[in-house]
Motif scaffolding. Structure first.
Motif, PDB file in Angstrom:
ATOM      1  N   VAL A 141      42.585  37.533  46.792  1.00 60.23           N
ATOM      2  CA  VAL A 141      43.467  37.036  45.725  1.00 60.23           C
ATOM      3  C   VAL A 141      43.265  37.865  44.455  1.00 60.23           C
ATOM      4  O   VAL A 141      44.228  38.258  43.788  1.00 60.23           O
ATOM      5  CB  VAL A 141      43.215  35.534  45.461  1.00 60.23           C
ATOM      6  N   THR A 142      42.008  38.168  44.144  1.00 59.48           N
ATOM      7  CA  THR A 142      41.705  38.978  42.963  1.00 59.48           C
ATOM      8  C   THR A 142      42.273  40.391  43.110  1.00 59.48           C
ATOM      9  O   THR A 142      42.831  40.947  42.164  1.00 59.48           O
ATOM     10  CB  THR A 142      40.189  39.026  42.719  1.00 59.48           C
ATOM     11  N   GLN A 143      42.161  40.970  44.308  1.00 65.02           N
ATOM     12  CA  GLN A 143      42.726  42.300  44.547  1.00 65.02           C
ATOM     13  C   GLN A 143      44.248  42.279  44.397  1.00 65.02           C
ATOM     14  O   GLN A 143      44.841  43.223  43.871  1.00 65.02           O
ATOM     15  CB  GLN A 143      42.340  42.810  45.943  1.00 65.02           C
ATOM     16  N   LYS A 144      44.883  41.218  44.847  1.00 65.95           N
ATOM     17  CA  LYS A 144      46.339  41.082  44.704  1.00 65.95           C
ATOM     18  C   LYS A 144      46.724  41.025  43.223  1.00 65.95           C
ATOM     19  O   LYS A 144      47.663  41.691  42.783  1.00 65.95           O
ATOM     20  CB  LYS A 144      46.831  39.839  45.433  1.00 65.95           C
ATOM     21  N   VAL A 145      45.994  40.237  42.452  1.00 62.15           N
ATOM     22  CA  VAL A 145      46.265  40.138  41.014  1.00 62.15           C
ATOM     23  C   VAL A 145      46.068  41.495  40.346  1.00 62.15           C
ATOM     24  O   VAL A 145      46.891  41.927  39.521  1.00 62.15           O
ATOM     25  CB  VAL A 145      45.370  39.058  40.360  1.00 62.15           C
ATOM     26  N   LEU A 146      45.002  42.205  40.716  1.00 62.67           N
ATOM     27  CA  LEU A 146      44.757  43.535  40.163  1.00 62.67           C
ATOM     28  C   LEU A 146      45.884  44.495  40.529  1.00 62.67           C
ATOM     29  O   LEU A 146      46.366  45.257  39.682  1.00 62.67           O
ATOM     30  CB  LEU A 146      43.418  44.078  40.658  1.00 62.67           C
ATOM     31  N   ALA A 147      46.331  44.456  41.781  1.00 60.57           N
ATOM     32  CA  ALA A 147      47.425  45.328  42.217  1.00 60.57           C
ATOM     33  C   ALA A 147      48.708  45.027  41.438  1.00 60.57           C
ATOM     34  O   ALA A 147      49.430  45.944  41.044  1.00 60.57           O
ATOM     35  CB  ALA A 147      47.665  45.165  43.716  1.00 60.57           C
ATOM     36  N   GLU A 148      48.978  43.759  41.172  1.00 63.57           N
ATOM     37  CA  GLU A 148      50.156  43.381  40.381  1.00 63.57           C
ATOM     38  C   GLU A 148      50.028  43.889  38.948  1.00 63.57           C
ATOM     39  O   GLU A 148      51.013  44.357  38.360  1.00 63.57           O
ATOM     40  CB  GLU A 148      50.338  41.868  40.409  1.00 63.57           C
TER      41      GLU A 148
END
Length: 119
Positions: free
Chosen positions: A39-46
């Motif tokens: 989830v954190t990686q997804k937020v970072l990618a966004e």
């Protein structure tokens, strides 16, 4: 006395967990941690995507600004070319410009020589 042993067995059995239950709990904790990482990686990618979109918008704006400046410069050079032709001036000077002089004009027989330094 028997009741005391039963109570003692019940207390000890609640304190010592079954090894399979401990392993299952650790696996569940690991899955939860991995889920949080994803989830954190997804937020970072966004966030990185948004940053790149804004950077692209800024670069497009700068390109448009430079194109306008280039058009203005082209118009100015075109105007200078017309003026040079009108008065028979040449932008090539036989003498190098003197230090500190940005505009140097020289007359000879039938034509004028003009040196112009653009900064």
């Amino acid at each position: 006395m028997c009741d005391l042993y039963d109570v003692l067995d019940t207390v000890s059995s609640t304190l010592i967990l079954d090894p399979t239950d401990s392993e299952a709990n650790l696996v569940m904790d690991l899955v939860r941690a991995k889920c949080k990482v994803l989830v954190t990686q997804k937020v970072l990618a966004e966030c990185i995507l948004r940053e790149n979109e804004i950077q692209a918008s800024l670069l497009k704006f700068q390109v448009n600004t430079m194109e306008k400046k280039l058009d203005d410069t082209g118009m100015g050079l075109g105007y200078m070319r017309v003026v040079f032709k009108k008065y028979g001036w040449s932008h090539i000077s036989p003498l190098p410009p003197r230090h500190g002089n940005h505009l140097h004009a020289e007359s000879s027989r039938s034509c004028h020589h003009l040196t112009l330094q653009l900064d």
